[in-house]
Design an enzyme around this catalytic site. Sequence first.
Site, PDB file in Angstrom:
ATOM      1  N   HIS A 126      -4.520   7.443  -5.400  1.00  0.00           N
ATOM      2  CA  HIS A 126      -4.893   7.981  -6.713  1.00  0.00           C
ATOM      3  C   HIS A 126      -6.404   7.845  -6.872  1.00  0.00           C
ATOM      4  O   HIS A 126      -7.088   7.362  -5.956  1.00  0.00           O
ATOM      5  CB  HIS A 126      -4.103   7.321  -7.847  1.00  0.00           C
ATOM      6  CG  HIS A 126      -4.263   5.830  -7.957  1.00  0.00           C
ATOM      7  ND1 HIS A 126      -5.458   5.228  -8.271  1.00  0.00           N
ATOM      8  CD2 HIS A 126      -3.367   4.817  -7.806  1.00  0.00           C
ATOM      9  CE1 HIS A 126      -5.292   3.912  -8.320  1.00  0.00           C
ATOM     10  NE2 HIS A 126      -4.026   3.639  -8.024  1.00  0.00           N
ATOM     11  N   HIS A 135      -8.350   4.528  -5.981  1.00  0.00           N
ATOM     12  CA  HIS A 135      -8.725   4.330  -4.577  1.00  0.00           C
ATOM     13  C   HIS A 135      -9.896   5.245  -4.212  1.00  0.00           C
ATOM     14  O   HIS A 135     -10.795   4.871  -3.470  1.00  0.00           O
ATOM     15  CB  HIS A 135      -7.549   4.636  -3.635  1.00  0.00           C
ATOM     16  CG  HIS A 135      -6.278   3.943  -4.022  1.00  0.00           C
ATOM     17  ND1 HIS A 135      -5.212   4.605  -4.562  1.00  0.00           N
ATOM     18  CD2 HIS A 135      -5.938   2.638  -3.973  1.00  0.00           C
ATOM     19  CE1 HIS A 135      -4.248   3.734  -4.829  1.00  0.00           C
ATOM     20  NE2 HIS A 135      -4.666   2.533  -4.491  1.00  0.00           N
ATOM     21  N   CYS A 182       4.859 -12.131  -6.635  1.00  0.00           N
ATOM     22  CA  CYS A 182       4.891 -10.753  -7.147  1.00  0.00           C
ATOM     23  C   CYS A 182       4.805  -9.833  -5.939  1.00  0.00           C
ATOM     24  O   CYS A 182       3.779  -9.800  -5.249  1.00  0.00           O
ATOM     25  CB  CYS A 182       3.757 -10.461  -8.124  1.00  0.00           C
ATOM     26  SG  CYS A 182       3.686  -8.695  -8.537  1.00  0.00           S
ATOM     27  N   CYS A 198       1.921  -7.224  -6.130  1.00  0.00           N
ATOM     28  CA  CYS A 198       0.583  -7.787  -5.817  1.00  0.00           C
ATOM     29  C   CYS A 198       0.564  -8.319  -4.394  1.00  0.00           C
ATOM     30  O   CYS A 198      -0.492  -8.547  -3.844  1.00  0.00           O
ATOM     31  CB  CYS A 198       0.226  -8.974  -6.699  1.00  0.00           C
ATOM     32  SG  CYS A 198       0.043  -8.677  -8.437  1.00  0.00           S
ATOM     33  N   CYS A 246       4.452 -10.373 -14.238  1.00  0.00           N
ATOM     34  CA  CYS A 246       3.099 -10.211 -13.684  1.00  0.00           C
ATOM     35  C   CYS A 246       2.271  -9.401 -14.681  1.00  0.00           C
ATOM     36  O   CYS A 246       2.711  -8.334 -15.119  1.00  0.00           O
ATOM     37  CB  CYS A 246       3.197  -9.474 -12.346  1.00  0.00           C
ATOM     38  SG  CYS A 246       1.628  -8.749 -11.836  1.00  0.00           S
ATOM     39  N   HIS A 274       1.547  -5.767 -13.196  1.00  0.00           N
ATOM     40  CA  HIS A 274       2.628  -4.834 -12.872  1.00  0.00           C
ATOM     41  C   HIS A 274       3.785  -4.857 -13.861  1.00  0.00           C
ATOM     42  O   HIS A 274       4.688  -4.026 -13.778  1.00  0.00           O
ATOM     43  CB  HIS A 274       3.132  -5.110 -11.453  1.00  0.00           C
ATOM     44  CG  HIS A 274       2.072  -4.864 -10.426  1.00  0.00           C
ATOM     45  ND1 HIS A 274       1.376  -5.881  -9.809  1.00  0.00           N
ATOM     46  CD2 HIS A 274       1.558  -3.711  -9.958  1.00  0.00           C
ATOM     47  CE1 HIS A 274       0.487  -5.357  -8.991  1.00  0.00           C
ATOM     48  NE2 HIS A 274       0.572  -4.049  -9.059  1.00  0.00           N
ATOM     49  N   LYS A 332      -4.520  -0.387 -16.756  1.00  0.00           N
ATOM     50  CA  LYS A 332      -5.001  -0.122 -15.398  1.00  0.00           C
ATOM     51  C   LYS A 332      -4.196   1.022 -14.774  1.00  0.00           C
ATOM     52  O   LYS A 332      -2.971   1.037 -14.877  1.00  0.00           O
ATOM     53  CB  LYS A 332      -4.846  -1.383 -14.539  1.00  0.00           C
ATOM     54  CG  LYS A 332      -5.376  -1.179 -13.136  1.00  0.00           C
ATOM     55  CD  LYS A 332      -5.070  -2.332 -12.215  1.00  0.00           C
ATOM     56  CE  LYS A 332      -5.419  -1.941 -10.792  1.00  0.00           C
ATOM     57  NZ  LYS A 332      -4.727  -2.694  -9.782  1.00  0.00           N
ATOM     58  N   LYS A 349      -0.127   2.719  -9.154  1.00  0.00           N
ATOM     59  CA  LYS A 349       1.059   3.402  -8.638  1.00  0.00           C
ATOM     60  C   LYS A 349       2.306   2.826  -9.291  1.00  0.00           C
ATOM     61  O   LYS A 349       3.238   3.544  -9.634  1.00  0.00           O
ATOM     62  CB  LYS A 349       1.174   3.165  -7.126  1.00  0.00           C
ATOM     63  CG  LYS A 349       0.044   3.715  -6.315  1.00  0.00           C
ATOM     64  CD  LYS A 349       0.121   3.175  -4.877  1.00  0.00           C
ATOM     65  CE  LYS A 349      -1.229   3.155  -4.211  1.00  0.00           C
ATOM     66  NZ  LYS A 349      -1.284   2.397  -2.972  1.00  0.00           N
TER      67      LYS A 349
HETATM   68  N1  MSP Z   1      -4.032  -3.707   0.554  1.00  0.00           N
HETATM   69  C1  MSP Z   1      -4.774  -4.430  -0.397  1.00  0.00           C
HETATM   70  C2  MSP Z   1      -6.214  -4.587   0.057  1.00  0.00           C
HETATM   71  C3  MSP Z   1      -6.394  -5.284   1.361  1.00  0.00           C
HETATM   72  S1  MSP Z   1      -8.080  -5.348   1.825  1.00  0.00           S
HETATM   73  C4  MSP Z   1      -8.112  -6.383   3.081  1.00  0.00           C
HETATM   74  C5  MSP Z   1      -4.770  -3.681  -1.721  1.00  0.00           C
HETATM   75  N2  MSP Z   1      -4.469  -2.383  -1.665  1.00  0.00           N
HETATM   76  S2  MSP Z   1      -4.398  -1.385  -2.930  1.00  0.00           S
HETATM   77  O1  MSP Z   1      -3.842  -0.150  -2.425  1.00  0.00           O
HETATM   78  O2  MSP Z   1      -3.714  -1.999  -4.006  1.00  0.00           O
HETATM   79  O3  MSP Z   1      -5.875  -1.122  -3.296  1.00  0.00           O
HETATM   80  C6  MSP Z   1      -6.600  -1.930  -4.190  1.00  0.00           C
HETATM   81  C7  MSP Z   1      -7.965  -1.328  -4.375  1.00  0.00           C
HETATM   82  O4  MSP Z   1      -7.851   0.063  -4.775  1.00  0.00           O
HETATM   83  C8  MSP Z   1      -8.807  -1.955  -5.479  1.00  0.00           C
HETATM   84  O5  MSP Z   1      -9.456  -3.126  -5.086  1.00  0.00           O
HETATM   85  C9  MSP Z   1      -9.761  -0.812  -5.753  1.00  0.00           C
HETATM   86  O6  MSP Z   1     -10.685  -0.728  -4.722  1.00  0.00           O
HETATM   87  C10 MSP Z   1      -8.843   0.389  -5.719  1.00  0.00           C
HETATM   88  N3  MSP Z   1      -8.171   0.607  -6.987  1.00  0.00           N
HETATM   89  C11 MSP Z   1      -6.827   0.604  -7.201  1.00  0.00           C
HETATM   90  N4  MSP Z   1      -6.592   0.895  -8.512  1.00  0.00           N
HETATM   91  C12 MSP Z   1      -7.744   1.075  -9.151  1.00  0.00           C
HETATM   92  C13 MSP Z   1      -8.088   1.393 -10.473  1.00  0.00           C
HETATM   93  N5  MSP Z   1      -7.188   1.615 -11.405  1.00  0.00           N
HETATM   94  N6  MSP Z   1      -9.401   1.492 -10.776  1.00  0.00           N
HETATM   95  C14 MSP Z   1     -10.379   1.290  -9.831  1.00  0.00           C
HETATM   96  N7  MSP Z   1     -10.079   0.971  -8.582  1.00  0.00           N
HETATM   97  C15 MSP Z   1      -8.774   0.861  -8.193  1.00  0.00           C
HETATM   98  O7  MSP Z   1      -5.043  -4.292  -2.719  1.00  0.00           O
END
Ligand code: MSP
Length: 521
Positions: A19, A22, A127, A130, A144, A147, A304, A307
Site C-alpha cells: 500500500h 510502503h 501479536c 506485529c 494490540c 492491530h 494508521k 493491511k
Molecule cells: N517485515 C518487517 C520489516 C523487517 S525489516 C528487517 C515489517 N514489514 S511491514 O510490511 O509491516 O512494513 C513496515 C514498514 O512499512 C514501516 O516501517 C514503513 O516503512 C512502511 N509502512 C507501513 N505502513 C505505513 C504507514 N501507514 N505509513 C507509513 N509507512 C508505513 O515491518
Amino acid sequence: MKKPFYITTPIYYVNDAPHIGHTYTTVAADVLSRWARLRSIETFFLTGTDEHGGKILEAAKEKHKEPKDYCDEISGKYAQAWEQMDISYDRFIRTTDPHHQLAVEKFISNLHSNGDIYKSKYEGLYCLQCEKFLSPGDLQDNACPDHKTAPEKHCEENYFFKLSKYREQLVELISNKNHPKHFEILPEERRNEILGKLKLGLEDISISRENLPWAIPMPFDRSQTIYVWIDALINYVSAIGYGNGPENTDTEEFTRAWPVDIHLLAKDILWFHCVIWPAMLLANNLPLPKRVFAHGFFTINGQKMSKTIGNIIKPAELVEIFGVDASRFLLLNAFPFGADGDISIAAFKEKYNAHLANNIGNLVSRATNMATKYYNGTLAKPSCWEPSVFDELKPMFLKYENSMENLKLNEVLDSVIAVSSFANQYIDRQAPWNLAKTDTAKLQVVLYDSMMIVKYIAALLSPFMPSAAEKIWKTLDEKDTIASTIQKMPAFMPLTGSAITKPENLFPKMPIPTDEAGRHP
Ligand code: MSP
C-alpha cells in the site's frame, strides 16, 4: 576501494500486496539514492520482502496456497509496484533466497559460539500481525494497539539472545555524539524515546520457535526455527555478501559496503532497528549502522493505514489518478518527513492543483510558450545579461541541499515550490507580453531568466520526478546534463540549448468535485 552510499528500506511482509505506506518509505529511499547518484556518488539501494513466519504461513493457508508459491506471488507484486513507481533499487532481496539463509546460519552460529545464545522457558503474549511479543502494558482493551486483535499466549522452551548484555554499550553509542562509532537515530525525539526505554532496562529476547515450520532452522538445533525478525534483520548484511564468500567467508562487496549509511523505516519498527539489530551486530563484532531514520505513519481519519485494519490505498490507485511522478511528489510532500499525517485523495488533489498544475506546470508552460512565440525557440543569452535573479534564488538552492542532507524531504520539495512561485511572480511583475511591445531587450532578459529557472527546476525535481524532469529537460534542448547542473549548484549555469519547444501539458488540472453547497467533500 571506496565505500558506496548504502541505503535500505525495511523488507516488507508478503502477507498482502503493497500500500502507499510502503510506497512512501521506498520512494523516499529512491529519492535519496537518485540524489546521491546525481552527485556521482556510488550508491547501493536495497529493498525486498520478508517472507518467513507465522503471519505469512497463515496468509498462505487462507488463500489455500503453498507458502513459497504465495510468497512468490506477493513478492512479485512488490517488485511490480516498485517498477511502476520508478524505483531505482540496486537489489531486491527475498528472505527465501538461499544465499540469505546461508548468511543467517553463519550469523546465528557466530552468536552461539560467542556464548550469546542460551536455552530457557518463555511465556508471553504474542501479536502475530506485529510478529512480536507484547508486554501487558502495551495492550489497549486487551488487544494490540496497532492491530486491535487479541495476542496469543505462548509458552515454550526457546533459545534466547543475551540482549541485556549490550545495554550499556548501546546507550553510550547512541547518546555520545562524539564517539567515533556513534550510532545516529533520527529524528531526535525517536532517539530520546529509545534512550528513555533503554534506561529502564533491557531483557534478553527469545529468538527461536518450537513448532513453526515456515522459517529458517536453528543451525545448531534443527528442532527449532529462527524468529522471523532475527532472520529479517540479517538481510541488511546478507544482501551485500555477508557469509556468502568461499567457505562462508564474507565477500569483498560486504567489507566495502558495510556499515549501512541509512536504514529508512517508520517508527513501528524502531526498537528492532535501534536496539535488537545493533546488539546483534555488536555480538558479531560488526560495526553499527551510521544512521537510522524513522518517519511517521500515513493515517486515514487518524488511524494508521495498514493491511490488517484494511484502510489502505494502493500505489496503483494513486498512479491511476495522478500518474507516477505526481504520485511520488504528493507522497513526499504530504507532511513533514518524520511526523504522522492524515491523508486523503481529496487533499492530494488540492495539492496537485496548487503545486503542480497551477505553479510548476504553469511556469514551464508559460515560459516555453513565450520563448517559442517571441524567439522561435532560439533564446540567446542577452549581451547585457547578469545573473541577478540568481542571487535571490541561491538561498532556496542551499535550503534544498541542506534539507536533503537532513532528510527533510517535504522541505526539499517546498524549496522547489518556492523557486517556481518566485519565477511565476517575476513573470507576472515583468509582464513580458507588454515588454514585447515596449522593450525587446528587457523581454529577452526576462525570458532568459525564466527559462534558466525552468532548467533549474527540472534538475531539482529530478530525484523526485525523474520522468517529468527528463521531459522538461528535452524541451530545453539542453546540451548540459541534469547531473552536471546539480553538481555545480548553486553556481549559475547558462542555457545551452538552441531549440526550445513546448512540452506536452505536464500536469493537467484535476477537476475537484464540489457538493451542492459548493464545498469540496
Ligand atoms: N517485515 C518487517 C520489516 C523487517 S525489516 C528487517 C515489517 N514489514 S511491514 O510490511 O509491516 O512494513 C513496515 C514498514 O512499512 C514501516 O516501517 C514503513 O516503512 C512502511 N509502512 C507501513 N505502513 C505505513 C504507514 N501507514 N505509513 C507509513 N509507512 C508505513 O515491518
